[in-house]
Design a protein around this motif. Sequence first.
Motif, PDB file in Angstrom:
ATOM      1  N   TYR A 209      12.963   0.080 -19.175  1.00 35.50           N
ATOM      2  CA  TYR A 209      11.872   0.019 -17.988  1.00 35.50           C
ATOM      3  C   TYR A 209      11.487  -0.953 -17.101  1.00 35.50           C
ATOM      4  CZ  TYR A 209      10.977   4.978 -20.269  1.00 35.50           C
ATOM      5  OH  TYR A 209      11.028   6.030 -21.018  1.00 35.50           O
ATOM      6  N   GLU A 210      12.774  -2.005 -17.606  1.00 32.72           N
ATOM      7  CA  GLU A 210      12.462  -3.326 -16.623  1.00 32.72           C
ATOM      8  C   GLU A 210      11.879  -3.218 -15.401  1.00 32.72           C
ATOM      9  OE1 GLU A 210      15.028  -3.989 -20.496  1.00 32.72           O
ATOM     10  OE2 GLU A 210      14.737  -2.959 -18.318  1.00 32.72           O
ATOM     11  N   LEU A 211      12.944  -2.703 -14.118  1.00 32.03           N
ATOM     12  CA  LEU A 211      13.038  -2.213 -13.328  1.00 32.03           C
ATOM     13  C   LEU A 211      11.480  -1.537 -12.265  1.00 32.03           C
ATOM     14  CD1 LEU A 211      14.603  -3.327 -10.596  1.00 32.03           C
ATOM     15  CD2 LEU A 211      15.947  -0.420 -10.714  1.00 32.03           C
ATOM     16  N   LEU A 212      11.292  -0.467 -13.159  1.00 31.20           N
ATOM     17  CA  LEU A 212       9.845  -0.413 -12.616  1.00 31.20           C
ATOM     18  C   LEU A 212       8.874  -0.847 -12.764  1.00 31.20           C
ATOM     19  CD1 LEU A 212       9.861   3.179 -14.231  1.00 31.20           C
ATOM     20  CD2 LEU A 212      10.648   2.689 -11.894  1.00 31.20           C
ATOM     21  N   PHE A 213       8.842  -1.953 -13.355  1.00 33.40           N
ATOM     22  CA  PHE A 213       7.693  -2.544 -14.045  1.00 33.40           C
ATOM     23  C   PHE A 213       8.001  -4.248 -13.002  1.00 33.40           C
ATOM     24  CE2 PHE A 213       7.245  -0.823 -18.752  1.00 33.40           C
ATOM     25  CZ  PHE A 213       7.146  -0.386 -17.953  1.00 33.40           C
ATOM     26  N   TYR A 214       9.424  -5.022 -12.965  1.00 29.49           N
ATOM     27  CA  TYR A 214       9.499  -5.192 -11.730  1.00 29.49           C
ATOM     28  C   TYR A 214       9.193  -5.795 -10.558  1.00 29.49           C
ATOM     29  CZ  TYR A 214      12.592  -8.453  -8.904  1.00 29.49           C
ATOM     30  OH  TYR A 214      12.746  -9.737  -8.121  1.00 29.49           O
ATOM     31  N   LEU A 215       9.481  -3.984 -10.276  1.00 30.36           N
ATOM     32  CA  LEU A 215       9.528  -3.271  -8.429  1.00 30.36           C
ATOM     33  C   LEU A 215       7.825  -3.686  -8.230  1.00 30.36           C
ATOM     34  CD1 LEU A 215      12.568  -1.537  -7.903  1.00 30.36           C
ATOM     35  CD2 LEU A 215      12.076  -3.566  -7.125  1.00 30.36           C
ATOM     36  N   THR A 216       7.222  -3.309  -9.404  1.00 31.64           N
ATOM     37  CA  THR A 216       5.972  -3.599  -9.426  1.00 31.64           C
ATOM     38  C   THR A 216       5.209  -4.319  -8.391  1.00 31.64           C
ATOM     39  OG1 THR A 216       5.513  -1.372 -10.522  1.00 31.64           O
ATOM     40  CG2 THR A 216       3.066  -2.638  -9.968  1.00 31.64           C
ATOM     41  N   VAL A 217       5.284  -5.391  -9.576  1.00 30.03           N
ATOM     42  CA  VAL A 217       5.116  -6.823  -9.324  1.00 30.03           C
ATOM     43  C   VAL A 217       5.208  -7.468  -8.525  1.00 30.03           C
ATOM     44  CG1 VAL A 217       4.021  -6.705 -11.509  1.00 30.03           C
ATOM     45  CG2 VAL A 217       6.597  -8.010 -10.776  1.00 30.03           C
ATOM     46  N   ARG A 218       6.974  -7.990  -8.041  1.00 26.94           N
ATOM     47  CA  ARG A 218       7.191  -8.579  -7.023  1.00 26.94           C
ATOM     48  C   ARG A 218       7.365  -8.097  -5.058  1.00 26.94           C
ATOM     49  NH1 ARG A 218       9.283 -13.235  -7.230  1.00 26.94           N
ATOM     50  NH2 ARG A 218      10.562 -13.930  -6.430  1.00 26.94           N
ATOM     51  N   ALA A 219       6.569  -6.786  -5.336  1.00 21.23           N
ATOM     52  CA  ALA A 219       6.539  -6.831  -3.972  1.00 21.23           C
ATOM     53  C   ALA A 219       5.225  -7.268  -3.133  1.00 21.23           C
ATOM     54  CB  ALA A 219       5.745  -5.299  -3.699  1.00 21.23           C
ATOM     55  N   GLY A 220       4.138  -7.307  -3.879  1.00 19.82           N
ATOM     56  CA  GLY A 220       2.850  -8.851  -3.276  1.00 19.82           C
ATOM     57  C   GLY A 220       2.785  -9.771  -3.825  1.00 19.82           C
ATOM     58  N   GLN A 221       4.788 -10.397  -5.060  1.00 20.17           N
ATOM     59  CA  GLN A 221       4.909 -11.424  -4.964  1.00 20.17           C
ATOM     60  C   GLN A 221       5.325 -12.596  -3.326  1.00 20.17           C
ATOM     61  OE1 GLN A 221       7.026 -11.861  -8.339  1.00 20.17           O
ATOM     62  NE2 GLN A 221       5.006 -11.800  -9.852  1.00 20.17           N
ATOM     63  N   ILE A 222       6.842 -10.995  -3.075  1.00 18.99           N
ATOM     64  CA  ILE A 222       7.078 -11.989  -1.321  1.00 18.99           C
ATOM     65  C   ILE A 222       6.464 -11.208  -0.883  1.00 18.99           C
ATOM     66  CG2 ILE A 222       9.034 -12.300  -3.205  1.00 18.99           C
ATOM     67  CD1 ILE A 222      10.292  -9.670  -1.599  1.00 18.99           C
ATOM     68  N   GLY A 223       5.127 -10.894  -0.169  1.00 17.00           N
ATOM     69  CA  GLY A 223       4.125  -9.966   0.606  1.00 17.00           C
ATOM     70  C   GLY A 223       4.937  -9.200   1.743  1.00 17.00           C
ATOM     71  N   MET A 224       5.501  -8.066   1.080  1.00 15.98           N
ATOM     72  CA  MET A 224       5.673  -6.923   1.000  1.00 15.98           C
ATOM     73  C   MET A 224       4.472  -5.618   1.822  1.00 15.98           C
ATOM     74  SD  MET A 224       8.505  -6.106   2.324  1.00 15.98           S
ATOM     75  CE  MET A 224      10.536  -7.265   1.655  1.00 15.98           C
ATOM     76  N   LYS A 225       4.695  -4.858   2.345  1.00 19.16           N
ATOM     77  CA  LYS A 225       3.696  -4.301   2.296  1.00 19.16           C
ATOM     78  C   LYS A 225       3.133  -3.243   1.191  1.00 19.16           C
ATOM     79  CE  LYS A 225       1.407  -1.302   6.023  1.00 19.16           C
ATOM     80  NZ  LYS A 225       0.647  -0.961   7.329  1.00 19.16           N
ATOM     81  N   VAL A 226       2.250  -2.957   0.844  1.00 15.07           N
ATOM     82  CA  VAL A 226       2.277  -2.379  -0.590  1.00 15.07           C
ATOM     83  C   VAL A 226       0.348  -1.449  -0.574  1.00 15.07           C
ATOM     84  CG1 VAL A 226       1.697  -2.775  -3.061  1.00 15.07           C
ATOM     85  CG2 VAL A 226       2.720  -4.182  -2.088  1.00 15.07           C
ATOM     86  N   ALA A 227       1.414   0.340  -0.908  1.00 17.03           N
ATOM     87  CA  ALA A 227      -0.044   0.836  -0.724  1.00 17.03           C
ATOM     88  C   ALA A 227      -0.298   2.451  -1.862  1.00 17.03           C
ATOM     89  CB  ALA A 227       0.529   1.959   0.508  1.00 17.03           C
ATOM     90  N   GLN A 228      -1.305   2.551  -2.262  1.00 13.12           N
ATOM     91  CA  GLN A 228      -0.867   3.252  -3.798  1.00 13.12           C
ATOM     92  C   GLN A 228      -1.355   4.642  -2.671  1.00 13.12           C
ATOM     93  OE1 GLN A 228      -2.603   2.366  -6.982  1.00 13.12           O
ATOM     94  NE2 GLN A 228      -4.596   0.455  -5.926  1.00 13.12           N
ATOM     95  N   LEU A 229      -1.276   5.462  -3.226  1.00 16.80           N
ATOM     96  CA  LEU A 229      -1.692   7.112  -2.748  1.00 16.80           C
ATOM     97  C   LEU A 229      -1.622   8.359  -3.779  1.00 16.80           C
ATOM     98  CD1 LEU A 229       1.078   9.569  -2.824  1.00 16.80           C
ATOM     99  CD2 LEU A 229       1.161   8.190  -0.761  1.00 16.80           C
ATOM    100  N   PRO A 230      -2.741   9.252  -4.121  1.00 17.39           N
ATOM    101  CA  PRO A 230      -3.120  10.090  -4.721  1.00 17.39           C
ATOM    102  C   PRO A 230      -1.560  10.690  -5.342  1.00 17.39           C
ATOM    103  CG  PRO A 230      -4.273  10.503  -2.928  1.00 17.39           C
ATOM    104  CD  PRO A 230      -3.887   9.476  -2.877  1.00 17.39           C
ATOM    105  N   VAL A 231      -1.494  10.928  -6.207  1.00 14.57           N
ATOM    106  CA  VAL A 231      -0.737  12.881  -7.293  1.00 14.57           C
ATOM    107  C   VAL A 231      -0.703  12.843  -8.622  1.00 14.57           C
ATOM    108  CG1 VAL A 231       1.125  10.968  -6.373  1.00 14.57           C
ATOM    109  CG2 VAL A 231       0.481  10.601  -8.465  1.00 14.57           C
TER     110      VAL A 231
END
Length: 268
Positions: A209-231
């Motif tokens: 499951y490492e890739l899921l968790f890593y991609l969650t944290v890495r986006a904000g760390q490098i300044g990528m645009k991040v969003a949440q939406l309801p599902v």
Amino acid sequence: MTTTDGLLPGSEDWELPTFDCATYADASHAYALVIPVINEGDRIRGQLQRIRDANLPVDVIVADGGSTDGSLDPAFMASVNVHAVLTKTGPGKLSAQLRMAYAWCLGAGYKGIVTIDGNGKDGVEAVNDMVAQLENGVDYVQGSRYLPGGLAENTPLERTIANRGIHAPLLSLAGRHWFTDTTNGFRAYSARYLLDPRVKPFRDVFQRYELLFYLTVRAGQIGMKVAQLPVQRRYPPNAAVPTKIDGISGKFAVLKQTFAAALGRFAP
């Protein structure tokens, strides 16, 4: 197929499991919907039928970990307009399946990738919203059952406590963006994010499951645009929880991978 050499600059360094590829329906969209599965039986069949009937703006890519239950029969895959089934023949579990599928999709030129679990728990209609976010320039979209407009139905109490009390706060702090549902596999990534040299997701360190968790944290760390939406996420009432996380050891392994991602252990 073992590599995407020659398809993208830098892909000669990607570490991917060996896999086979079978294509069915023609490619017709700019975005891909990746569905990791292994022996999901009627759950994945029903889900693929719902995806077909919803007429979603994605090409469907099934990332198979080596199913033996007949659920991915070629005639059925063609009937539900699946574009491709990638069958992992090399080592690794979920993260290896995702590396395989993401590399294949990037090599095929997709602008972004939506991922949804293949166990039938998620409302597929939110794929439309995920694609819209990617089209608007968001690089990482996290689905959340806990946001207003979302739905958490029959979620086991221990999962709610672990997700909201441990997992989401940890990865939110590490990722510099507040998330509410970081164990949710319903999410989307831009090609720009996955190809950024500061990310490097195609490494053998990602197995479970490492890739899921890593991609969650890495986006904000490098300044990528991040969003949440309801599902919407529905667990079956009065039935066994559809999951590949087994027993205390499996739950401990997920917790260990969570802390590793939060502490920056996977940063290139």
